[in-house]
Design a protein around this motif. Structure first.
Motif, short mmCIF file in Angstrom:
data_model
loop_
_atom_site.label_atom_id
_atom_site.label_comp_id
_atom_site.label_asym_id
_atom_site.label_seq_id
_atom_site.Cartn_x
_atom_site.Cartn_y
_atom_site.Cartn_z
N ALA A 113 -0.73 50.07 32.86
CA ALA A 113 -0.22 51.32 32.29
C ALA A 113 0.50 52.13 33.36
CB ALA A 113 -1.36 52.13 31.68
N LEU A 114 -0.10 52.22 34.56
CA LEU A 114 0.56 52.94 35.65
C LEU A 114 1.82 52.23 36.10
CD1 LEU A 114 -2.01 54.70 35.68
CD2 LEU A 114 -1.90 54.63 38.17
N SER A 115 1.82 50.91 36.06
CA SER A 115 3.00 50.15 36.45
C SER A 115 4.17 50.40 35.50
CB SER A 115 2.68 48.65 36.48
OG SER A 115 1.70 48.36 37.45
N GLU A 135 -0.63 53.38 25.15
CA GLU A 135 -1.20 54.71 24.96
C GLU A 135 -1.58 55.35 26.29
OE1 GLU A 135 -1.16 56.32 22.09
OE2 GLU A 135 -0.12 54.55 21.33
N MET A 136 -2.17 54.57 27.19
CA MET A 136 -2.52 55.11 28.50
C MET A 136 -1.28 55.48 29.30
SD MET A 136 -5.86 53.00 29.86
CE MET A 136 -5.26 51.36 29.45
N ALA A 137 -0.25 54.64 29.20
CA ALA A 137 1.00 54.93 29.93
C ALA A 137 1.65 56.20 29.42
CB ALA A 137 1.97 53.75 29.79
N LEU A 191 -11.95 60.96 32.66
CA LEU A 191 -10.80 61.05 31.76
C LEU A 191 -9.89 59.84 31.83
CD1 LEU A 191 -9.87 64.79 32.50
CD2 LEU A 191 -11.10 63.91 30.50
N GLY A 192 -10.23 58.86 32.66
CA GLY A 192 -9.38 57.69 32.80
C GLY A 192 -8.06 58.02 33.47
N VAL A 193 -6.97 57.39 33.00
CA VAL A 193 -5.67 57.61 33.62
C VAL A 193 -5.21 59.06 33.48
CG1 VAL A 193 -4.95 55.21 33.36
CG2 VAL A 193 -4.45 56.86 31.54
N GLU A 194 -5.66 59.73 32.45
CA GLU A 194 -5.34 61.15 32.28
C GLU A 194 -5.85 61.96 33.48
OE1 GLU A 194 -6.67 64.76 29.25
OE2 GLU A 194 -6.81 62.68 28.61
#
Length: 498
Positions: free
Chosen positions: A58-60, A139-141, A223-226
């Motif tokens: 997702a970050l990539s 969704e995470m991205a 919160l994860g990636v958030e």
């Protein structure tokens, strides 16, 4: 007798005497600042990596989108660096503060526009580069990218402060601010991403009991990636606030007044004229990353994760290259402003010699330890496949680092001279056109998979350097200097002969 001013004293440091000492004095804090800047991204990648492959992917996907739109504001801020460095070299006191104020106003307004546009188009852009709507990765991205755009004003704020101080010749103050900002981010990242339940950081520090008590009191499980996005925006926002205070109180050599913030169409036209090509150049690099991500996505999600890890590792290793390139930009700009053209040329040759030796060694070490390096950034299910792709990336691309060192030094000189159209053209032809075309041919036509993309990157590094050397030897880039007509307030920056 000509009075000694802060600007004339500052110019004396870089336009007279030894080149090595001022170059290294500028470069060392810049390298440290770039290292700290990269630690933001590496901390996000490391702690998000504890969530698994999907979160890293997702970050990539997110990073090239953010880089693409941030590049626009970054180009205008860099134009402030160029104009201030040339006016400092020419000892034009009034113009230094004026250009700083106009850069502040223009980039601040631009950040608001980009923030709104970026937030709205994020899902569509992510889908264009291969992120599949409806999946957890997508969704995470989207969440991570939108949070970054909501805080874009704060990110741009520090970019402005850093760019203005760099043109003036002060690279230590931004470094000090970055130290505090990174320290805060390092503390916030693991807590906001993972919460208090079995947090690895608390375990490493022997604070399991404290974590258990905090979990019982708050129930916070992360919160994860958030959380990664919130930590980054908040910590950079504090650094930007302090930087603005320093500028408006005159504690850093440049002092902004309300008069400097009154929009001046002519100065803003110069900022756009010089910074526009820089924005295109930086956006070109972002587009290249975006297209490469899309091409790699045709192979597998594991390859995308490996590309993200490999790119971020490369950005870490390249910090001396980037920092020295920024130092070359300032020293060249000030020397051309003072009419010292041969000294500007020698700056590039000296910096290139230092970095070629450095990166021959660094490249050899990276090739040897490639699997171990990539393995640091990924754990969990299918990590082995990601490590295999990432190790191949490092082994193919790392041998070209020494070549790219020369490219960055020459490009820094083009920027310092104001020859931004030339550097833009190099980016469009080599780092965008050649890289994308070569990688697409190798991946899609020849079916080489991710390895083809890695060879496309390596080939474009060599092509870019060959082209840059040819233009450097031609010498046309030396035309962009400040023309001093005796009236500091009327000083103009000549349009370089690109």
């Amino acid at each position: 007798m000509v009075p000694v001013t802060a600007t004339s004293e500052q110019a004396e440091r870089f336009t007279r005497g030894s080149l090595l000492r001022p170059l290294l004095a500028l470069a060392a804090p810049l390298v440290a600042t770039q290292l700290l800047q990269t630690l933001y991204n590496l901390a996000d990648t490391f702690w998000v990596g504890r969530l698994g492959r999907d979160a890293v992917s997702a970050l990539s996907f997110s990073w090239p989108i953010v880089f693409l739109l941030v590049s626009v504001g970054g180009g205008i801020a860099a134009a402030g660096t160029i104009l201030i460095s040339q006016h400092t070299g020419a000892e034009n006191d009034a113009q230094v503060s004026h250009v700083a104020g106009q850069t502040f106003v223009f980039v601040t307004a631009l950040s608001v526009v980009i923030s709104v546009v970026g937030y709205l188009v994020t899902p569509h852009l992510l889908a264009l580069i291969g992120s599949q709507p409806g999946t957890a990765i997508h969704e995470m991205a989207v969440t991570y990218t939108r949070y970054v755009f909501l805080g874009l004003y704060f990110l741009f704020g520090f970019f402005i402060f850093h760019a203005l101080l760099r043109g003036w010749g002060d690279t230590k103050t931004p470094m000090y601010l970055m130290v505090g900002s990174v320290a805060l981010n390092v503390v916030l990242d693991p807590i906001l991403i993972l919460g208090f339940a079995d947090n690895p950081l608390l375990v490493w520090l022997g604070l399991e009991e404290l974590g258990a008590s905090a979990l019982a009191a708050t129930g916070f499980t992360g919160l994860g990636v958030e959380g990664a996005a919130i930590a980054t925006v908040f910590s950079r926002g504090l650094a930007a606030g302090v930087g603005f205070w320093l500028l408006f109180t005159g504690r850093v050599g440049i002092e902004l007044s309300l008069a400097d913030l009154r929009p001046d169409p002519e100065t803003m036209r110069k900022l756009v004229s010089v910074g526009g090509p820089l924005s295109v150049e930086q956006s070109t690099q972002a587009l290249s990353v975006t297209v490469m991500t899309a091409l790699v996505a045709l192979v597998s999600a594991d390859a995308v994760a490996a590309y993200g890890i490999g790119s971020r590792f490369t950005s870490l290793v390249w910090l001396p290259m980037i920092g020295m390139g920024m130092a070359v930009e300032t020293v060249v700009g000030q020397n051309l402003g003072a009419g010292e053209r041969e000294r500007a040329r020698r700056t590039v040759l000296l910096a290139s010699a230092i970095l070629v030796v450095t990166f021959v060694v660094a490249g050899a070490l990276a090739v040897h330890f490639a699997p171990a390096i990539v393995g640091v950034f990924i754990t969990g299910e299918r990590a082995g496949s990601v490590v295999d792709h990432g190790a191949t990336f490092v082994r193919i691309v790392a041998p070209t680092w020494a070549v790219m060192a020369v490219f960055h030094m020459i490009n820094g000189a083009f920027h310092g001279a104001g020859s931004t159209r030339l550097s833009m053209a190099l980016g469009l032809v080599t780092m965008w056109g050649f890289r994308a075309a070569a990688a697409a041919f190798l991946v899609v036509v020849l079916g080489m998979g991710a390895t083809g993309a890695w060879y496309g990157i390596a080939a474009s590094n060599v092509a870019a350097t060959v082209a840059a050397v040819a233009f450097f030897l031609h010498g046309g880039w030396l035309g962009g200097v400040v023309e001093d007509d005796g009236d500091a307030d009327a000083t103009e920056v000549a349009t370089p002969a690109d």
